[in-house]
Design an enzyme around this catalytic site. Structure first.
Site, PDB file in Angstrom:
ATOM      1  N   ALA A  69      44.735  50.544  43.112  1.00  0.00           N
ATOM      2  CA  ALA A  69      45.773  49.530  43.275  1.00  0.00           C
ATOM      3  C   ALA A  69      46.279  49.131  41.897  1.00  0.00           C
ATOM      4  O   ALA A  69      45.590  49.333  40.897  1.00  0.00           O
ATOM      5  CB  ALA A  69      45.169  48.310  43.965  1.00  0.00           C
ATOM      6  N   GLY A 108      41.697  52.426  45.196  1.00  0.00           N
ATOM      7  CA  GLY A 108      42.718  52.670  46.225  1.00  0.00           C
ATOM      8  C   GLY A 108      43.170  54.114  46.257  1.00  0.00           C
ATOM      9  O   GLY A 108      43.572  54.622  47.306  1.00  0.00           O
ATOM     10  N   GLU A 111      40.743  55.796  48.324  1.00  0.00           N
ATOM     11  CA  GLU A 111      40.952  55.361  49.716  1.00  0.00           C
ATOM     12  C   GLU A 111      42.118  56.129  50.352  1.00  0.00           C
ATOM     13  O   GLU A 111      42.063  56.475  51.536  1.00  0.00           O
ATOM     14  CB  GLU A 111      41.165  53.845  49.753  1.00  0.00           C
ATOM     15  N   GLU A 131      35.808  49.381  41.781  1.00  0.00           N
ATOM     16  CA  GLU A 131      36.196  47.993  42.100  1.00  0.00           C
ATOM     17  C   GLU A 131      35.155  46.958  41.645  1.00  0.00           C
ATOM     18  O   GLU A 131      35.515  45.885  41.172  1.00  0.00           O
ATOM     19  CB  GLU A 131      36.429  47.848  43.617  1.00  0.00           C
TER      20      GLU A 131
HETATM   21  N1  T1G Z   1      46.527  49.176  37.605  1.00  0.00           N
HETATM   22  C1  T1G Z   1      47.420  48.837  36.626  1.00  0.00           C
HETATM   23  N2  T1G Z   1      47.423  49.355  35.367  1.00  0.00           N
HETATM   24  C2  T1G Z   1      46.488  50.274  35.114  1.00  0.00           C
HETATM   25  C3  T1G Z   1      45.516  50.681  36.072  1.00  0.00           C
HETATM   26  C4  T1G Z   1      45.571  50.099  37.374  1.00  0.00           C
HETATM   27  N3  T1G Z   1      44.721  50.431  38.353  1.00  0.00           N
HETATM   28  N4  T1G Z   1      44.708  51.589  35.488  1.00  0.00           N
HETATM   29  C5  T1G Z   1      45.150  51.742  34.224  1.00  0.00           C
HETATM   30  N5  T1G Z   1      46.215  50.965  33.991  1.00  0.00           N
HETATM   31  C6  T1G Z   1      47.001  50.868  32.757  1.00  0.00           C
HETATM   32  C7  T1G Z   1      46.193  50.291  31.590  1.00  0.00           C
HETATM   33  O1  T1G Z   1      46.220  48.900  31.594  1.00  0.00           O
HETATM   34  C8  T1G Z   1      46.929  50.887  30.402  1.00  0.00           C
HETATM   35  O2  T1G Z   1      48.088  50.127  30.202  1.00  0.00           O
HETATM   36  C9  T1G Z   1      47.347  52.262  30.901  1.00  0.00           C
HETATM   37  O3  T1G Z   1      47.329  52.178  32.335  1.00  0.00           O
HETATM   38  C10 T1G Z   1      46.413  53.362  30.475  1.00  0.00           C
HETATM   39  O4  T1G Z   1      45.103  53.007  30.853  1.00  0.00           O
HETATM   40  C11 T1G Z   1      42.347  48.188  47.258  1.00  0.00           C
HETATM   41  C12 T1G Z   1      42.015  46.823  44.972  1.00  0.00           C
HETATM   42  C13 T1G Z   1      42.474  55.582  35.135  1.00  0.00           C
HETATM   43  C14 T1G Z   1      40.357  56.117  33.999  1.00  0.00           C
HETATM   44  O5  T1G Z   1      39.642  50.186  38.362  1.00  0.00           O
HETATM   45  O6  T1G Z   1      39.683  53.160  34.810  1.00  0.00           O
HETATM   46  O7  T1G Z   1      42.055  49.971  43.786  1.00  0.00           O
HETATM   47  O8  T1G Z   1      47.591  49.161  27.992  1.00  0.00           O
HETATM   48  O9  T1G Z   1      44.090  53.072  28.547  1.00  0.00           O
HETATM   49  O10 T1G Z   1      41.732  55.671  29.030  1.00  0.00           O
HETATM   50  O11 T1G Z   1      40.321  49.132  46.822  1.00  0.00           O
HETATM   51  O12 T1G Z   1      42.707  53.377  33.212  1.00  0.00           O
HETATM   52  O13 T1G Z   1      48.963  51.207  28.175  1.00  0.00           O
HETATM   53  O14 T1G Z   1      49.831  48.992  28.980  1.00  0.00           O
HETATM   54  O15 T1G Z   1      42.634  52.895  30.603  1.00  0.00           O
HETATM   55  O16 T1G Z   1      43.252  57.365  30.131  1.00  0.00           O
HETATM   56  C15 T1G Z   1      40.609  50.323  40.924  1.00  0.00           C
HETATM   57  C16 T1G Z   1      41.247  51.445  36.362  1.00  0.00           C
HETATM   58  C17 T1G Z   1      41.654  49.288  41.013  1.00  0.00           C
HETATM   59  C18 T1G Z   1      40.785  52.108  37.581  1.00  0.00           C
HETATM   60  C19 T1G Z   1      42.528  56.087  32.712  1.00  0.00           C
HETATM   61  N6  T1G Z   1      40.918  51.236  39.837  1.00  0.00           N
HETATM   62  N7  T1G Z   1      41.732  52.370  35.363  1.00  0.00           N
HETATM   63  O17 T1G Z   1      41.891  55.801  31.515  1.00  0.00           O
HETATM   64  O18 T1G Z   1      43.897  55.024  30.120  1.00  0.00           O
HETATM   65  S1  T1G Z   1      41.271  48.109  42.264  1.00  0.00           S
HETATM   66  C20 T1G Z   1      40.402  51.091  38.626  1.00  0.00           C
HETATM   67  C21 T1G Z   1      40.887  53.133  34.636  1.00  0.00           C
HETATM   68  C22 T1G Z   1      41.612  48.893  43.755  1.00  0.00           C
HETATM   69  C23 T1G Z   1      41.531  48.884  46.220  1.00  0.00           C
HETATM   70  C24 T1G Z   1      41.291  48.098  44.999  1.00  0.00           C
HETATM   71  C25 T1G Z   1      41.491  53.954  33.541  1.00  0.00           C
HETATM   72  C26 T1G Z   1      41.719  55.431  33.883  1.00  0.00           C
HETATM   73  P1  T1G Z   1      48.640  49.861  28.775  1.00  0.00           P
HETATM   74  P2  T1G Z   1      43.846  53.439  29.967  1.00  0.00           P
HETATM   75  P3  T1G Z   1      42.677  56.042  30.107  1.00  0.00           P
END
Ligand code: T1G
Length: 655
Positions: A69, A108, A111, A131
């Protein structure tokens, strides 16, 4: 025959024969933003209504399938369709939907893949549910669909820890049906052809494969213990385990209620703060367009506990390493220390035999400083004494190339003063590791006054390459971390004088979530370093400033901490026990100052200690030692055991 379709700015479609290929393209990580969800929704509508379409393949552009998400939307008004609605729509499709997982499928994103009727992944793909690291639970069916595919045991492990699995493991546990042998899209299209016209397999209709309940509960207990103080892991595992007893609908509504409750919790807000803080910490003023120097060979001077840890981290990252010590026996001992750590990594399965041999082959040690000549960067981790470090740097000046980087691992000395003693101060930086350096994630990258941006960028990039969390700090005594820690120590000692006891203060902070209370940490680190600094500062100390002399009394009595068997506590057989002699020394010190002790509640203890850290943090921001408050939070979380689910002292104090 291919026809291009646009369903939104981030979702496009192509008809490959009678298969609609839907590509998600929301750089940089294909977060499931409102825009992407709307595009996917339209694509599914198109697939349903177009008779020419017999199946759908969903895939991502770039290095991600879907990274979950859009975390930036949290706390903002909801925009439809929600992710659960999109996920439901995918699964409800009468035409087979295949997830072609090209990269990371997280939260997500996983999912969405679980709702598809079949999953095929690129060999480099990673799938997971991070999450809990955001203080929430999967909120789009993950806690109910995952167990129905992989069983409750694998599900509680994945969802409880938040750790992703690689394609091979995902295939092994039944999370995906295939790993692409050739081109992912071609293999996915072939799979679509094989499934079209057949009844679709809906994950929600599956029965969770049986898992031994005792093993499931053991796993839950182990993970819950490790996640002390955090709400989400326990809740996530409870939901996943319930898939073997509750109907899908019951489980889903429980999941939804839990997700919404946790999403707005303080822990989730704190962990979101930490998530974005880590991303922001990588954006360093003045280094935006600076190319780091290439590094191949790295030297480490001083192979004691810290030096050996740094050396191991460098070897693990693939660098060639030359370790230097003052004489041959010390160099041999240093080599043995490093090989011992590598051996432990091999034994624990963190590395395999091939890794071990490669890293050991990259290790050389010497007592001849001139053998460091080929190094691109040299880090010193010798005893924290100015004379010793200056002499070493001046000798290194004559040995290594003038463009090679010199880095000091000092914790308290002034690296600017050290740099000024060398011929090329512009290439001197600080790289302050935390012990054990092969484990601790934090590295303070010290931006020395004369250092070039390229020197700082090179140190920063090196720390990232080691898998560390680099935080840039300016030069002051103790940099960011130890400055805050000194303020923490000062206030803890004020609390002692006011009426609290070490064990009460420690209990309050451990209940708050600190890995260890302050006095237990002081004993672990040893009381002599801070004592030496207080004695050094005594002549210039402000006589008006409040000063607590209890710690001095302890040190004078030979109570130097855990390694001397006594400090703020006594350590019989390694066990920490309250010592009435200390209680007595505290009472005497209060009486000597005419202080009448009062009972101090845990809330006040926590409030004052967090407040003291935050006040010092403000000073560091005012002096531009720290670039942002969130950097300070990351330093205290990753270097000093501050609980991430509290967000760090600056975040906590702002609440
Ligand atoms: N949402 C919004 N922005 C995101 C994002 C996300 N999920 N993931 C990364 N970004 C942005 C981050 O802030 C940065 O922005 C840029 O992308 C590059 O990220 C219903 C509710 C995928 C392994 O927890 O673990 O799904 O600083 O530097 O090192 O069940 O990003 O450049 O402006 O980290 O290559 C669950 C989170 C969400 C994954 C890539 N997902 N992301 O790593 O790049 S909750 C996560 C990561 C959810 C549902 C629930 C990593 C990455 P900026 P980065 P990276």
């Amino acid at each position: 025959m291919t026809t291009s379709l646009t369903f939104s700015d981030t979702v496009s479609g192509k008809a490959e024969g009678d298969v609609l290929v839907v590509t998600l393209n929301n750089p940089p990580v294909n977060a499931a933003s409102a825009e992407l969800r709307q595009g996917l929704w339209r694509a599914l509508d198109h697939a349903r209504s177009d008779n020419a379409v017999s199946a759908v393949v969903i895939t991502g552009a770039g290095k991600s399938f879907v990274a979950g998400a859009d975390i930036k939307e949290f706390g903002k008004p909801q925009v439809d369709p929600t992710l659960p609605a999109v996920v439901e729509k995918i699964e409800a499709s009468e035409k087979p939907v295949i997830a072609a997982i090209n990269g990371v499928a997280l939260g997500g994103g996983c999912e969405i893949a679980l709702a598809a009727h079949a999953r095929i992944a690129h060999s480099k793909a990673k799938l997971g549910f991070p999450e809990v690291k955001l203080g929430i639970v999967p909120g789009a069916g993950g806690t109910q669909r995952l167990p129905r595919l992989v069983g409750c045991l694998e599900a509680v492990e994945m969802i409880g820890t938040g750790k992703p699995v690689n394609a091979e493991k995902a295939f092994g546990i039944g999370l995906i049906g295939a790993i692409a042998k050739g081109d992912l899209l071609s293999d996915a299209l072939a799979l679509a052809q094989s499934l079209k016209g057949k009844p679709v397999l809906r994950t929600s209709e599956r029965i969770a494969p049986r898992s031994d309940q005792a093993t499931v509960q053991n796993t839950i207990a182990k993970i819950t213990l490790k996640a002390k103080g955090q709400m989400a892991p326990g809740e996530a595992m409870r939901l996943a385990a319930s898939a073997s007893t509750l109907s899908f609908t019951q489980g889903l509504s429980d999941e939804r209620e839990t997700f919404l409750r946790l999403r707005d919790s303080d822990q989730a807000k704190a962990l979101r703060h930490v998530f974005f803080a880590e991303r922001d910490a990588a954006k360093v003023d003045g280094l935006e367009h600076v190319e780091p120097l290439p590094l191949n060979k790295i030297g480490v001077c001083g192979l004691g506990l810290m030096g050996a840890g740094i050396a191991t981290a460098l070897l693990s990252a693939g660098y060639e390493l030359i370790g230097y010590e003052r004489d041959e026996p010390a160099a041999e001992a240093g080599k043995a220390r490093i090989l011992d750590i590598l051996g432990k990594n091999l034994k624990s399965g963190r590395i395999d035999q091939a890794d071990f041999e490669r890293q050991a082959a990259n290790l050389a040690t010497t007592a001849k400083l001139r053998e460091l000549a080929p190094c691109d960067l040299v880090i010193e981790a010798v005893f924290d004494d100015m004379t010793i470090k200056t002499e070493l740097f001046q000798k290194l000046d004559l040995v290594i190339r003038s463009d090679a980087i010199l880095a000091t691992n000092t914790s308290y000395l002034d690296p600017d003063a050290l740099a000024a003693e060398t011929a090329h101060p512009e290439r001197v930086i600080g790289l302050h590791f935390f012990s054990p350096a092969n484990i601790m994630r934090l590295v303070e990258v010290v931006r020395c006054a004369q250092a070039t941006p390229q020197a700082v960028a090179t140190g920063f990039a090196l720390a990232k390459k080691l898998g560390k969390l680099p935080i840039v700090t300016g030069v002051c005594e103790g940099f960011i971390g130890n400055s805050i820690f000194s303020a923490y120590r000062r206030e803890a000692e004020f609390l002692l004088e006011d009426g609290a006891l070490p064990q009460e203060i420690d209990a309050a902070m451990e209940d708050y979530g600190m890995a260890m209370g302050p006095f237990a940490v002081f004993d672990l680190a040893g009381l002599e370093i801070a004592w030496a600094r207080r004695k050094r500062e005594a002549p210039t100390r402000d006589p008006e400033a409040r000063y607590v002399d209890i710690a001095d009394r302890l040190c004078e009595a030979g109570r130097l901490g855990q390694k001397s068997g006594r400090g703020w506590y006594s350590y019989e057989a390694g066990k920490r026990t309250v010592d009435s002699a200390v209680t007595e020394m505290i009472a005497q010190s209060r009486a000597a100052k005419g202080i009448t002790p009062r009972a101090i509640a845990s809330e006040e203890i926590v409030k004052r200690l967090i407040g003291a850290m935050a006040d010092e943090g403000k000073t560091l921001l005012d002096k531009a030692i720290a670039a942002r408050a969130s950097d300070i939070d990351l330093v205290m979380i990753n270097g000093y055991g501050f609980p991430a689910y509290r967000g760090g002292p600056m975040f906590a104090a702002s609440r």
